[in-house]
Write a protein that holds these residues in place. Structure first.
Motif, PDB file in Angstrom:
ATOM      1  N   GLU A  43       0.813  -1.230   0.000  1.00 53.33           N
ATOM      2  CA  GLU A  43       0.000   0.000   0.000  1.00 53.33           C
ATOM      3  C   GLU A  43       0.839   1.269   0.000  1.00 53.33           C
ATOM      4  O   GLU A  43       0.364   2.333  -0.353  1.00 53.33           O
ATOM      5  N   ARG A  44       2.088   1.169   0.415  1.00 51.34           N
ATOM      6  CA  ARG A  44       2.939   2.357   0.509  1.00 51.34           C
ATOM      7  C   ARG A  44       3.610   2.715  -0.812  1.00 51.34           C
ATOM      8  O   ARG A  44       4.231   3.764  -0.918  1.00 51.34           O
ATOM      9  N   ALA A  45       3.468   1.875  -1.818  1.00 52.30           N
ATOM     10  CA  ALA A  45       4.124   2.117  -3.102  1.00 52.30           C
ATOM     11  C   ALA A  45       3.437   3.252  -3.851  1.00 52.30           C
ATOM     12  O   ALA A  45       2.208   3.343  -3.851  1.00 52.30           O
ATOM     13  N   PRO A  46       4.215   4.128  -4.495  1.00 51.97           N
ATOM     14  CA  PRO A  46       3.608   5.188  -5.311  1.00 51.97           C
ATOM     15  C   PRO A  46       2.762   4.565  -6.428  1.00 51.97           C
ATOM     16  O   PRO A  46       3.114   3.522  -6.972  1.00 51.97           O
ATOM     17  N   THR A  47       1.647   5.209  -6.761  1.00 51.26           N
ATOM     18  CA  THR A  47       0.727   4.633  -7.744  1.00 51.26           C
ATOM     19  C   THR A  47       0.674   5.410  -9.055  1.00 51.26           C
ATOM     20  O   THR A  47      -0.214   5.197  -9.864  1.00 51.26           O
ATOM     21  N   GLN A  48       1.628   6.279  -9.286  1.00 53.18           N
ATOM     22  CA  GLN A  48       1.637   7.027 -10.543  1.00 53.18           C
ATOM     23  C   GLN A  48       2.096   6.131 -11.695  1.00 53.18           C
ATOM     24  O   GLN A  48       1.399   5.991 -12.692  1.00 53.18           O
ATOM     25  N   VAL A  49       3.292   5.528 -11.565  1.00 51.96           N
ATOM     26  CA  VAL A  49       3.840   4.680 -12.626  1.00 51.96           C
ATOM     27  C   VAL A  49       4.327   3.378 -12.001  1.00 51.96           C
ATOM     28  O   VAL A  49       5.002   3.386 -10.974  1.00 51.96           O
ATOM     29  N   ALA A  98       4.650 -12.075 -14.581  1.00 52.73           N
ATOM     30  CA  ALA A  98       3.184 -12.070 -14.588  1.00 52.73           C
ATOM     31  C   ALA A  98       2.666 -10.644 -14.433  1.00 52.73           C
ATOM     32  O   ALA A  98       3.381  -9.754 -13.974  1.00 52.73           O
ATOM     33  N   VAL A  99       1.413 -10.464 -14.814  1.00 56.84           N
ATOM     34  CA  VAL A  99       0.746  -9.184 -14.560  1.00 56.84           C
ATOM     35  C   VAL A  99       0.505  -9.122 -13.054  1.00 56.84           C
ATOM     36  O   VAL A  99      -0.114 -10.022 -12.485  1.00 56.84           O
ATOM     37  N   PRO A 100       0.986  -8.093 -12.393  1.00 58.88           N
ATOM     38  CA  PRO A 100       0.832  -8.036 -10.938  1.00 58.88           C
ATOM     39  C   PRO A 100      -0.605  -7.751 -10.516  1.00 58.88           C
ATOM     40  O   PRO A 100      -1.301  -6.947 -11.145  1.00 58.88           O
ATOM     41  N   ASP A 101      -1.032  -8.420  -9.458  1.00 60.01           N
ATOM     42  CA  ASP A 101      -2.331  -8.098  -8.869  1.00 60.01           C
ATOM     43  C   ASP A 101      -2.277  -6.654  -8.396  1.00 60.01           C
ATOM     44  O   ASP A 101      -1.274  -6.208  -7.852  1.00 60.01           O
ATOM     45  N   GLY A 102      -3.337  -5.924  -8.610  1.00 58.42           N
ATOM     46  CA  GLY A 102      -3.393  -4.545  -8.161  1.00 58.42           C
ATOM     47  C   GLY A 102      -2.820  -3.547  -9.149  1.00 58.42           C
ATOM     48  O   GLY A 102      -2.700  -2.366  -8.832  1.00 58.42           O
ATOM     49  N   TYR A 103      -2.453  -3.998 -10.353  1.00 54.30           N
ATOM     50  CA  TYR A 103      -1.874  -3.065 -11.333  1.00 54.30           C
ATOM     51  C   TYR A 103      -2.845  -1.950 -11.702  1.00 54.30           C
ATOM     52  O   TYR A 103      -2.425  -0.854 -12.067  1.00 54.30           O
ATOM     53  N   ALA A 104      -4.137  -2.196 -11.607  1.00 55.73           N
ATOM     54  CA  ALA A 104      -5.142  -1.220 -12.055  1.00 55.73           C
ATOM     55  C   ALA A 104      -5.138   0.049 -11.209  1.00 55.73           C
ATOM     56  O   ALA A 104      -5.635   1.088 -11.650  1.00 55.73           O
ATOM     57  N   ARG A 105      -4.544   0.023 -10.020  1.00 50.92           N
ATOM     58  CA  ARG A 105      -4.513   1.239  -9.190  1.00 50.92           C
ATOM     59  C   ARG A 105      -3.459   2.241  -9.664  1.00 50.92           C
ATOM     60  O   ARG A 105      -3.408   3.376  -9.198  1.00 50.92           O
ATOM     61  N   PHE A 106      -2.613   1.814 -10.606  1.00 47.75           N
ATOM     62  CA  PHE A 106      -1.582   2.694 -11.148  1.00 47.75           C
ATOM     63  C   PHE A 106      -2.126   3.463 -12.345  1.00 47.75           C
ATOM     64  O   PHE A 106      -2.957   2.959 -13.094  1.00 47.75           O
ATOM     65  N   TRP A 115       0.523  -9.412 -22.311  1.00 45.59           N
ATOM     66  CA  TRP A 115      -0.202  -8.604 -23.295  1.00 45.59           C
ATOM     67  C   TRP A 115      -1.645  -9.107 -23.402  1.00 45.59           C
ATOM     68  O   TRP A 115      -2.596  -8.327 -23.349  1.00 45.59           O
ATOM     69  N   ARG A 116      -1.789 -10.431 -23.536  1.00 45.21           N
ATOM     70  CA  ARG A 116      -3.140 -11.015 -23.655  1.00 45.21           C
ATOM     71  C   ARG A 116      -3.963 -10.789 -22.392  1.00 45.21           C
ATOM     72  O   ARG A 116      -5.162 -10.562 -22.457  1.00 45.21           O
ATOM     73  N   ARG A 117      -3.308 -10.843 -21.251  1.00 43.70           N
ATOM     74  CA  ARG A 117      -4.026 -10.617 -19.988  1.00 43.70           C
ATOM     75  C   ARG A 117      -4.563  -9.187 -19.932  1.00 43.70           C
ATOM     76  O   ARG A 117      -5.710  -8.955 -19.548  1.00 43.70           O
ATOM     77  N   TYR A 118      -3.747  -8.206 -20.313  1.00 47.12           N
ATOM     78  CA  TYR A 118      -4.218  -6.821 -20.325  1.00 47.12           C
ATOM     79  C   TYR A 118      -5.382  -6.670 -21.298  1.00 47.12           C
ATOM     80  O   TYR A 118      -6.372  -6.004 -20.988  1.00 47.12           O
ATOM     81  N   GLN A 119      -5.278  -7.292 -22.479  1.00 43.80           N
ATOM     82  CA  GLN A 119      -6.374  -7.223 -23.447  1.00 43.80           C
ATOM     83  C   GLN A 119      -7.644  -7.843 -22.875  1.00 43.80           C
ATOM     84  O   GLN A 119      -8.728  -7.298 -23.053  1.00 43.80           O
TER      85      GLN A 119
END
Length: 143
Positions: free
Chosen positions: A81-87, A94-102, A123-127
């Motif tokens: 939770e303490r990680a910056p969420t801008q970039v 793997a696609v990290p869980d919680g990537y959508a908060r960035f 790539w396919r996961r994001y699509q």
């Protein structure tokens, strides 16, 4: 929803990410880098060894809270939770869980076949999540 960009054909991922982090830092961005522990160590060393006057302030997961609070770049092996969420710069397989908060996610892909195959899966996961990633070919760009 996060904007996602894949940076393909990085001949030296650690060196490329260090340059990317320097650019982001100079633009005032707050960045989280998610990577396996051995890559975190390489990035930490790389950021300390940039040319004189090019240092990028950063922290690692084990650093004390005041350091983490004031660091524009966080090098992590797991998101918290303490990680910056801008970039978010993802160097994992793997696609990290919680990537959508960035606001923005950057996937850096090297030259080896395993890395490229893993990138195709991400790539396919994001699509599948309704995101059309952007593609940046570093070889074509001369980087």
């Amino acid at each position: 929803m996060a904007e996602v960009a894949f940076h393909f054909n990085a001949p030296d991922k650690a060196a490329y990410v260090c340059r990317l982090l320097r650019k982001a830092y100079l633009k005032g961005a707050r960045v989280t880098v998610l990577a396996p522990g051995d890559q975190i160590d390489a990035l930490d060393r790389g950021l300390w060894l940039l040319a004189q006057g090019e240092f990028v302030p950063h922290c690692v997961q084990a650093d004390p809270e005041p350091t983490r609070r004031h660091s524009p770049v966080h090098l992590l092996d797991r998101l918290d939770e303490r990680a910056p969420t801008q970039v978010l710069v993802n160097l994992g397989e793997a696609v990290p869980d919680g990537y959508a908060r960035f606001e923005r996610v950057i996937e850096v892909v090297g030259l080896n076949d395993e890395d490229r195959a893993s990138a195709r899966q991400r790539w396919r996961r994001y699509q599948a999540d309704g995101i059309e990633p952007q593609r940046h070919d570093l070889k074509a760009a001369g980087e």
